[in-house]
Design an enzyme around this catalytic site. Sequence first.
Site, PDB file in Angstrom:
ATOM      1  N   GLN A   1       9.716 -14.921  -8.364  1.00 51.39           N
ATOM      2  CA  GLN A   1       8.247 -14.855  -8.283  1.00 51.39           C
ATOM      3  C   GLN A   1       7.655 -15.997  -9.080  1.00 51.39           C
ATOM      4  OE1 GLN A   1       6.222 -13.488 -11.208  1.00 51.39           O
ATOM      5  NE2 GLN A   1       4.521 -14.467 -10.131  1.00 51.39           N
TER       6      GLN A   1
ATOM      7  N   THR B   1       2.723 -15.690  -6.285  1.00 50.89           N
ATOM      8  CA  THR B   1       1.649 -14.754  -6.634  1.00 50.89           C
ATOM      9  C   THR B   1       0.338 -15.518  -6.748  1.00 50.89           C
ATOM     10  OG1 THR B   1       3.143 -13.307  -7.834  1.00 50.89           O
ATOM     11  CG2 THR B   1       0.804 -13.129  -8.357  1.00 50.89           C
TER      12      THR B   1
ATOM     13  N   GLY C   1       6.519  -1.060  -9.016  1.00 52.06           N
ATOM     14  CA  GLY C   1       6.557  -1.702 -10.322  1.00 52.06           C
ATOM     15  C   GLY C   1       6.652  -0.696 -11.446  1.00 52.06           C
TER      16      GLY C   1
ATOM     17  N   ARG D   1       4.276   6.311  -5.177  1.00 52.20           N
ATOM     18  CA  ARG D   1       4.813   7.230  -6.182  1.00 52.20           C
ATOM     19  C   ARG D   1       5.786   8.256  -5.615  1.00 52.20           C
ATOM     20  NH1 ARG D   1       3.300   3.569  -8.438  1.00 52.20           N
ATOM     21  NH2 ARG D   1       1.693   3.364 -10.036  1.00 52.20           N
TER      22      ARG D   1
ATOM     23  N   LYS E   1       2.155 -13.336  -2.387  1.00 51.98           N
ATOM     24  CA  LYS E   1       1.852 -12.019  -2.949  1.00 51.98           C
ATOM     25  C   LYS E   1       0.425 -11.996  -3.494  1.00 51.98           C
ATOM     26  CE  LYS E   1       3.556  -8.661  -6.359  1.00 51.98           C
ATOM     27  NZ  LYS E   1       2.619  -8.820  -7.488  1.00 51.98           N
TER      28      LYS E   1
ATOM     29  N   ASP F   1       2.411  -3.353  -2.165  1.00 57.21           N
ATOM     30  CA  ASP F   1       2.674  -2.623  -3.396  1.00 57.21           C
ATOM     31  C   ASP F   1       1.390  -1.974  -3.877  1.00 57.21           C
ATOM     32  OD1 ASP F   1       1.098  -4.434  -4.834  1.00 57.21           O
ATOM     33  OD2 ASP F   1       2.789  -5.410  -5.783  1.00 57.21           O
ATOM     34  N   GLY F   2       1.512  -1.102  -4.903  1.00 55.85           N
ATOM     35  CA  GLY F   2       0.323  -0.487  -5.503  1.00 55.85           C
ATOM     36  C   GLY F   2       0.179   0.978  -5.151  1.00 55.85           C
TER      37      GLY F   2
ATOM     38  N   TYR G   1       4.732 -18.170 -10.808  1.00 56.51           N
ATOM     39  CA  TYR G   1       3.418 -18.535 -11.328  1.00 56.51           C
ATOM     40  C   TYR G   1       3.473 -20.032 -11.606  1.00 56.51           C
ATOM     41  CZ  TYR G   1       1.970 -13.720 -12.452  1.00 56.51           C
ATOM     42  OH  TYR G   1       1.610 -12.406 -12.406  1.00 56.51           O
TER      43      TYR G   1
ATOM     44  N   ARG H   1      -4.542  -4.328 -11.640  1.00 51.48           N
ATOM     45  CA  ARG H   1      -4.582  -4.933 -12.978  1.00 51.48           C
ATOM     46  C   ARG H   1      -5.506  -6.140 -13.083  1.00 51.48           C
ATOM     47  NH1 ARG H   1      -0.215  -2.882 -15.898  1.00 51.48           N
ATOM     48  NH2 ARG H   1       0.081  -4.662 -17.276  1.00 51.48           N
TER      49      ARG H   1
ATOM     50  N   HIS I   1      -2.397  -6.441  -7.182  1.00 56.32           N
ATOM     51  CA  HIS I   1      -1.737  -6.552  -8.487  1.00 56.32           C
ATOM     52  C   HIS I   1      -1.766  -5.208  -9.219  1.00 56.32           C
ATOM     53  CE1 HIS I   1       0.057 -10.035 -10.593  1.00 56.32           C
ATOM     54  NE2 HIS I   1      -0.011  -9.260 -11.660  1.00 56.32           N
TER      55      HIS I   1
ATOM     56  N   SER J   1      10.113 -12.058 -12.105  1.00 56.60           N
ATOM     57  CA  SER J   1       8.916 -12.772 -12.555  1.00 56.60           C
ATOM     58  C   SER J   1       9.257 -14.133 -13.162  1.00 56.60           C
ATOM     59  CB  SER J   1       8.208 -11.909 -13.604  1.00 56.60           C
ATOM     60  OG  SER J   1       7.172 -12.610 -14.225  1.00 56.60           O
TER      61      SER J   1
END
Lengths: 362, 362, 362, 362
Positions: free
Chosen positions: A129, A157, A303, A284, A225, A280-281, A131, A252, A249, A108
């Site tokens: 990544q 992102t 994540g 599990r 992303k 992603d997301g 921002y 989120r 995300h 990040s």
Amino acid sequence: MDELVTIPDFERSWRERTDRAIWEYVAGGAGTHRTIDDNAAAYDRIWLLPRGVRTSTGEPDTSVTLLGRTVSSPVVLAPTSPQRLVHPDAELATARAARARDVLSIVSTDTHHAFPEIAAEAPGLSWFQLYGYRSREDVAATVELAERGGATALVVTVDASYSARRISTRRAGFRLPDDVDYGTLRALGVLDGAAPASGRLDRLPVTWDDLAWIRSLTTLPVLVKGVLRPEDALRCVELGAEGVIVSNHGGRQLDGALPSLVALDRIARVLPRGRTLLVDGGVRSGVDVVKALALGAHAVCVGRPYLWGLGLNGQKGVEQVLDVFDVEVRDALRQLGVSSVSELGGQFVARAPGFLPDESLR
Amino acid sequence: MDELVTIPDFERSWRERTDRAIWEYVAGGAGTHRTIDDNAAAYDRIWLLPRGVRTSTGEPDTSVTLLGRTVSSPVVLAPTSPQRLVHPDAELATARAARARDVLSIVSTDTHHAFPEIAAEAPGLSWFQLYGYRSREDVAATVELAERGGATALVVTVDASYSARRISTRRAGFRLPDDVDYGTLRALGVLDGAAPASGRLDRLPVTWDDLAWIRSLTTLPVLVKGVLRPEDALRCVELGAEGVIVSNHGGRQLDGALPSLVALDRIARVLPRGRTLLVDGGVRSGVDVVKALALGAHAVCVGRPYLWGLGLNGQKGVEQVLDVFDVEVRDALRQLGVSSVSELGGQFVARAPGFLPDESLR
Amino acid sequence: MDELVTIPDFERSWRERTDRAIWEYVAGGAGTHRTIDDNAAAYDRIWLLPRGVRTSTGEPDTSVTLLGRTVSSPVVLAPTSPQRLVHPDAELATARAARARDVLSIVSTDTHHAFPEIAAEAPGLSWFQLYGYRSREDVAATVELAERGGATALVVTVDASYSARRISTRRAGFRLPDDVDYGTLRALGVLDGAAPASGRLDRLPVTWDDLAWIRSLTTLPVLVKGVLRPEDALRCVELGAEGVIVSNHGGRQLDGALPSLVALDRIARVLPRGRTLLVDGGVRSGVDVVKALALGAHAVCVGRPYLWGLGLNGQKGVEQVLDVFDVEVRDALRQLGVSSVSELGGQFVARAPGFLPDESLR
Amino acid sequence: MDELVTIPDFERSWRERTDRAIWEYVAGGAGTHRTIDDNAAAYDRIWLLPRGVRTSTGEPDTSVTLLGRTVSSPVVLAPTSPQRLVHPDAELATARAARARDVLSIVSTDTHHAFPEIAAEAPGLSWFQLYGYRSREDVAATVELAERGGATALVVTVDASYSARRISTRRAGFRLPDDVDYGTLRALGVLDGAAPASGRLDRLPVTWDDLAWIRSLTTLPVLVKGVLRPEDALRCVELGAEGVIVSNHGGRQLDGALPSLVALDRIARVLPRGRTLLVDGGVRSGVDVVKALALGAHAVCVGRPYLWGLGLNGQKGVEQVLDVFDVEVRDALRQLGVSSVSELGGQFVARAPGFLPDESLR
């Protein structure tokens, strides 16, 4: 303490050991958490169609080549921050685990440690990544820092330019602890105070012009992303991006967003061959990883799962999480009768009732 | 007391503070409450498709122009009565909140205060909702009163001509308190006694002839409220209505009615451009508002949510509810990558499995 | 005791007052009760589409004409037995209630009282439901008894020729009490002992040949009860039946059978106009009645609901149940904007997601 | 103790009487048990369409002819091991029950007793289920042992070549008891130690070449067990298999696999007439058996159900389980209006909403 044999074991175990507000910050998302739930539920609406009789035998090959780098696993560490919340070693521990297990890690902009320090722990395995903060000049400086620091790709992102309504996090009384720093932002000189929270600095929303301009800034491969619509994915690659990461995300940002696996299914149908597609997301388990790959992803970002491992056990915990995914992906490939992840494709899945949007059925 | 940060917070908080029978009267509806549940559930069966990369930036514009009036928000206060049940200031408080927040308010025929007093508190922002009582002469007098009082539109409710089977309200022992008056009916001289309950006066059912006749009575724009079928919506505008409000009366009249959002989706496909389309029923967040607008509504009416605010805190409570919607609509627009509500449209939604009636899938 | 304002109120109230084994006998059905649940759930998967603006006003007309007899209601009392279990007056009370409320009643072969006594209490309103016992000769004698007793139609039940696996009834320890008699069978001389249970006499399964033969025995109109497939319905009317009653015997015979409302929807599409179409199974409100009529039924049979009323209050209880249906059907018609049950049709319903079998969607 | 009148009664009853770890070993499966749940749920998503009026009467014929042998029932005992876990008589009891009830039994490679002893208890009714261990030579020796022992068919299991992630079994602390032996493996001399667990010997994964080779080893009919995809089923019969057993190994191998009944539905559409089609997984009643047969299976294998009976009561318990299936299949046939299992077919079923994969609806 239960054995840590599945990914949810890490979640349960860390939850018992950590502060509730921090747990909520990691677990939570926008609004009613509907997107968080839908992201996970979408995986349950894919059925796998194993080959019983197989075409080959032997230990399955889980390696994938992403943007020219061959790594041991289709599991990529998603950008998260601030990792300092869950473990003092923060991103250094994560990078060391990535190196130890030979997986890619997306780092990040908002890390506690500065990017060069982190990337030094996982040479060749660190994507940066991005921002954008404050101005194009600052963005250009950030990209330069990433390049100098050894990033092998730039991940832009686009779905988190504005802070979100994280009701559960707010209700849990979450406040950023004082000892969380922003090493990369500090190195860039864009911090306004001593240890500002990420949210206090406005991020630049990314427009198509911005994206084209960022593409022109660097020779690194660029992934976008936060893409959920086929037309947006196509436009990204037309503007020179090497590919996209399908994402909401992790639920989120916008409560009610399309589940990322459903979006992946639609984008995989239109993205030109040779472009890179990640998602992603809600991942599990190794079975989930295999489902996403069969629907067209080249790799899958996780994540929260590795944050749980990090919180429990630092570098070793991240490695444990990666090891569970590795065992589970291998098991799923063997049970499917597949000898490498590259063999995976649409012939191994059926969309269970309730996966496709109603429009798709007409 | 929890912070009032979401709309359901107002519901919970008011529920704890008010009389159960009154709470049931507001919350309840016809029969088994299936339509109440279905109205809300329909919103959960719409997925949003954000633009990640955006076409523009900046603070989103939430203003809408409805029947020639530009207001700050696509949220309109639905006609409800008797508001005196939940707060002594009743409709005056609601009107003052509408003015303070620059939103439109639809004022019932059955208000405690007479319409002119109410409309004086929200000039230019008050639409008059018409029930017909007793005779065409009385209806004509009512429309005249509305015009004189400053109504800027007439909303003809067609789905509540008969009292309904509100089982939960009945079981809760609800009785209209003595201090509830009917100011507008009193001004019109149609009350038979001192403080009669709305239900004791028969309403006139509205036929197509009645509608044409009402249309001829006034130069005010006319909206028809309580439309669920495309053919009915078309006939309304052919008869000269400026538009329709898609509604099943918040599930208070016919248990088992089509969810209003599903009806909206069908009506939006056929209503001629330029006509006004609103919807109510089950809207509980800014995300819900945005979903309705993306499916074709020009604005969304809310009823119970502002009654909860009114009950908790009078005018200030209604403003607080409007503020939550405002914050949430803005957030949803930003997360969607949209700079104004007028940009919203079908490209931002997917109908999740289980939204469309089975016939639509064949 | 709760007010008896809805049909489930009768169920709850009687349940509290009666023997558990008897309650289970009435409530229960085959196997896991899946068909019982599915019958009811199918009604919840139909949405009603009210006319807001109406084409006419005035009190709705609920009368229907069935096989030439005009009655006050589309609700028909289904054949049930032994009613003696739930009230000493048994079928006499039910017949008196039918007469008092001007509704049709279908009288079982297995009644406590002999058919002529029962039909004398509800002249012109009693249809005879035929099970075949022992031999064609006995069947012919039964039909003759029905005709002599004043039956105005013959209802041939074809779906209950074999006793079923009623697990819940068995586990509840249900045994037929000694004071239950079989008056009609006794009159016919087909009883083997003093007071045999219905199950001790083998019923004749009904073949197509049997049906043609029964049709030839009588000039009474014949309805076939227990039809679920369109091709079977067509064959029944080709063989001379006036119509069919779509039924899975209230879920009492085959666990997993098609819900009767789904079957009705399919059969209504193919049955020639002029033939009579009824349905039973899972009807628990006036809204349910209206849904079935809108899907094509001319009337709806109810069984358990009036047994609950009978159990609670004898003749008066059956009347109370019929009154609730009457109030609810009228209310639903008014809310739909419909002035008579004959106006009901497909334009008033949408099949909610999950109503139609998957095949129908392809 | 409840009466044992349904199959789940055996499950509950045995569960109360046995060791939890052993119970979990039998009940459990891979990962989250999603496939176990989906297997069973698929049966609930098939509706039966009885003939009311019937074409014939009389006691239904439940006999089926499988690979030339006519047996009394379409229920086949699936291969399971180690049966010694649940009862000391193990496979001998099962074989004796098969003979007593005239049903087919598929005997695992991993039995406590050696195959010849077991098959001697059920002459003509024992099929041999083949796992390959160590080498082709060992496989050939195993097939020879099966032939010599009196097997009348060879069932090649292809979906369990690798041990699976049985999380619930592991968490329950399951360990194979010391007194469990592997009689057939011992007879073949492929055991490495005294009493090794099945899992300690690697099984050979079965490739298409292996299958062709196995086919060439024997004149016994060959069925391939563990097929879920139509193309694989076709290829099996092209290679000379007499048919396939559609199976996901009872949800014990790959969590998230296609429910076997859904797979059956697809395979039945393409398998050439004359080939043998069986299915297992989730069958818990005679109604379930009938549903599978109506969708195209010639017989249905059950595993856990007879293990519950075996655990409760040895040979007699297995017979009791078979008797419940027999009673229930006969009842279902009678209620359907069908006089033999061979009459069953697609006209007796509707796929309830949520049975077919979404792709199938487009």
